[in-house]
Design an enzyme around this catalytic site. Structure first.
Site, PDB file in Angstrom:
ATOM      1  N   SER A 115       0.806  -1.034  -0.200  1.00  0.00           N
ATOM      2  CA  SER A 115      -0.360  -0.133  -0.136  1.00  0.00           C
ATOM      3  C   SER A 115       0.385   0.850   0.296  1.00  0.00           C
ATOM      4  CB  SER A 115      -0.325  -0.026   1.283  1.00  0.00           C
ATOM      5  OG  SER A 115      -2.206  -0.691   1.501  1.00  0.00           O
ATOM      6  N   GLU A 338     -10.272   6.673   1.582  1.00  0.00           N
ATOM      7  CA  GLU A 338     -10.080   5.132   1.731  1.00  0.00           C
ATOM      8  C   GLU A 338     -10.605   4.397   2.748  1.00  0.00           C
ATOM      9  OE1 GLU A 338      -6.277   2.456   2.790  1.00  0.00           O
ATOM     10  OE2 GLU A 338      -6.538   3.932   3.872  1.00  0.00           O
ATOM     11  N   ASP A 384      -5.507  -0.028  -4.884  1.00  0.00           N
ATOM     12  CA  ASP A 384      -3.957  -0.107  -4.615  1.00  0.00           C
ATOM     13  C   ASP A 384      -3.249  -1.464  -5.161  1.00  0.00           C
ATOM     14  OD1 ASP A 384      -5.206  -1.241  -2.213  1.00  0.00           O
ATOM     15  OD2 ASP A 384      -3.467  -0.198  -0.816  1.00  0.00           O
TER      16      ASP A 384
END
Length: 416
Positions: A115, A338, A384
């Site tokens: 990430s 997110e 991601d």
């Protein structure tokens, strides 16, 4: 009479057979026509739609951390099944967007990306090494000296230089791998607080301190997520968990410093909140800066939050308030959102929690669509990286996506 009865019976059978044949034909026709019409309607809509070539004033980037295609599929089915349907036919909010594409992910030194490296790529436009934050590939993981001079700018820098407002929302710690490349530069994603850094990294500031002290983090008007412990001294008791203290060893109270900077020096209307009630009291119309740290570490899974035992806002609620604060800037804004609990749950093999994270993101995107217009706002939804999570075998249509198939047939063989 007998002959007449026999003839009547034969005619009855013929009529019954014709009726059944007609109903079968109609069923076949409906089964085919429905799909053909669906395709034709979609093609017509696409051909008649006009390409939006305007310059976006606002941008919202949504990331489902660890949300690979199999997770998207399972999340879609879960959403439909919660409505009482079979699930496969459901549509997630971003699947209604005009454009869809695929991206490939890797770090400069790893085949499978983490990430931190991917966040550096999508926030800064530069691929980076595994587990590094906001630096190019000359910066080596856990090597403080190598990160000096390797710093790169992010979307926050560029948006602020354009006069826009910026902010971010996450269900992880606000110093975690996905949001931190927006504002920080670090040879290690794990140097979230001064307590995380090794002795040989004294020249490198921890990520939490960079958020409060340095540009562009100190200009973020919305910061919402978890991670209080990196902002509180180790002598200070946590406001929600009396048995826990902050973790900073340098005695700094970064929350107090942030409030003093915003209210006393910059003369802004700023608010710090740590629970839902405080969050609900914030009026976005009169608030210039909002800092919300809702847990010592990551925010809770949706199932925990909905249990009533934890006083936290949802991802959609945080997204809504963030947009309302930022959109007061007539020059526009950049917001990062997110859903990190997808990834956290997958790491712990918690399938239900991971799919709840997908639906939380779905709600957040839906809320953003209500509050913005395609005329001036670009919404982007991506991931991601993926996980090993998958849907195995050939489950029947409508089977519980969280269940297990008890019996499977391969040819003439039944497997238990």
């Amino acid at each position: 009479m007998a002959d007449g009865a026999a003839l009547s019976s034969v005619l009855g059978l013929v009529l019954f057979a014709l009726t059944m044949a007609a109903s079968v034909d109609k069923a076949n026709y409906d089964a085919r026509e429905r799909w053909m019409k669906s395709a034709q309607d979609y093609l017509k809509q696409t051909l008649e739609s006009e390409m939006n070539t305007k310059v976006a004033k606002n941008i919202v980037l949504f990331i489902g951390d660890g949300m690979g295609l199999s997770t998207v599929t399972a999340g879609r089915i879960r959403k439909g099944q919660l409505k009482g349907n079979t699930g496969e036919e459901e549509v997630l909010s971003w699947e209604e967007f005009a454009n869809t594409a695929l991206s490939k992910t890797y770090n400069t030194d790893r085949m499978v990306a983490d990430s931190a490296g991917t966040a550096t790529a999508y926030h800064c436009g530069v691929k980076a090494n595994f587990e590094t934050i906001g630096i190019d590939s000359t910066g080596v993981f856990a090597d403080c000296e190598s990160s000096i001079g390797a710093e790169i700018d992010s979307m926050f820098n560029w948006a602020l230089l354009g006069g826009k407002s910026v902010g971010f929302v996450t269900t992880s710690r606000v110093t975690h791998a996905s949001p931190s490349p927006l504002y920080a530069h670090s040879a290690s994603r794990y140097w979230e607080g001064d307590f995380d850094k090794p002795a040989n990294a004294s020249k490198c500031k921890d990520i939490a301190a960079q958020l409060i002290d340095d540009f562009p983090g100190n200009k973020a008007q919305v910061i919402l997520g978890g991670g209080r412990r990196a902002f509180m001294p180790n002598t200070m008791q946590d406001p929600e968990y009396p048995e826990e203290n902050g973790r900073r060893n340098d005695s700094r109270n970064l929350v107090r410093e942030w409030m003093e900077q915003k209210t006393n020096i910059e003369k802004k209307n700023a608010a710090y909140v740590f629970d839902r009630s405080g969050f609900d009291d914030v009026d976005p119309r009169t608030t210039d800066y909002l800092l919300g740290l809702f847990e010592p570490s990551h925010m809770r899974f949706e199932s925990q939050r909905n249990s009533g035992n934890f006083d936290e806002p949802s991802l959609a609620e945080m997204t809504s308030k963030a947009i309302q604060i930022l959109q007061k800037n007539r020059r526009g804004f950049y917001l990062f959102v997110e859903s990190s609990n997808i990834d956290i749950a997958h790491h712990e093999s918690r399938g239900r929690n991971a799919l709840d994270g997908v639906l939380a993101l779905d709600d957040a995107v839906g809320e953003a669509r209500k509050l913005t217009s395609v005329a001036d706002t670009l919404l982007v939804v991506s991931a991601d990286h993926s996980h090993v999570f998958n849907i195995g075998g050939y489950p029947y249509r409508g089977m519980d996506i969280l269940g297990r198939r008890k019996q499977q047939r391969i040819g003439s063989i039944e497997l238990e």
